[in-house]
Each structure stands twice: as C-alpha cells, then as structure tokens.
Design a protein around this motif. Structure first.
Motif, short mmCIF file in Angstrom:
data_model
loop_
_atom_site.label_atom_id
_atom_site.label_comp_id
_atom_site.label_asym_id
_atom_site.label_seq_id
_atom_site.Cartn_x
_atom_site.Cartn_y
_atom_site.Cartn_z
N ARG A 61 0.85 -1.19 0.00
CA ARG A 61 0.00 0.00 0.00
C ARG A 61 0.89 1.24 0.00
N THR A 99 -3.58 4.52 -1.93
CA THR A 99 -4.53 5.09 -0.98
C THR A 99 -4.69 6.58 -1.21
N HIS A 154 -5.95 9.72 1.15
CA HIS A 154 -6.30 10.15 2.51
C HIS A 154 -6.55 8.94 3.42
N GLY A 155 -5.69 7.93 3.28
CA GLY A 155 -5.74 6.76 4.14
C GLY A 155 -6.74 5.69 3.74
N ARG A 156 -7.53 5.94 2.71
CA ARG A 156 -8.51 4.95 2.25
C ARG A 156 -8.02 4.31 0.96
N ASP A 157 -8.24 3.00 0.82
CA ASP A 157 -7.89 2.32 -0.42
C ASP A 157 -8.68 2.93 -1.56
N ALA A 158 -7.98 3.33 -2.63
CA ALA A 158 -8.64 4.01 -3.74
C ALA A 158 -8.50 3.25 -5.06
#
Length: 76
Positions: free
Chosen positions: A3, A30, A32-36
């Motif tokens: 990641r 990611t 902003h810390g979310r998986d994109a």
C-alpha cells in the motif's frame, strides 16, 4: 500486497508499475488513508490472452437464418 499513498505513487509511477509487472505483487494506492485504486498484473496462459478462446468462435454463412440442430448442439 503493498500500500502506498497517492502522493508517493505519482513521482515513482513507472518504478511501481514495473514492480507489479515483474514481481506480480498487488499494489493498492490510498487516498487520505482509504484504499482508492488497485493495480495488479495481468495473468495470461502460455497461449496469450486469446488462447482460451481458441475454437470457441463459430462463423455463420446466414446469421439471419435459424440454426439447425447440429449447429445448436455445437454452441452448448
């Protein structure tokens, strides 16, 4: 699986893409810390991507006419 943040991916994009291709490792980007986004290698057999379609395509001389029983059986 690896990641990385989107901001880290941009300047090293080719390096990461090469890593995925050569090592077969899944890459998740990611935001902003979310998986994109997920990047993964394409897996093909020894015949290439179209190898699994070999013999699966039939041709029809009269595509607007009904199939006879033999042609219908070949589709199943």
């Amino acid at each position: 699986m690896k990641r990385i943040a989107k901001s880290s991916f941009k300047p090293r994009a080719f390096e990461y893409l090469r890593m995925v291709e050569e090592q077969g490792e899944l890459l998740v980007i990611t935001d902003h810390g979310r998986d994109a986004v997920q990047i993964q290698p394409i897996r093909t057999d020894e015949h290439g991507a179209s190898g699994s379609l070999e013999g699966a395509i039939l041709t029809y001389d009269a595509p607007d006419q009904p199939l006879d029983q033999g042609d219908w059986d070949a589709l199943q």
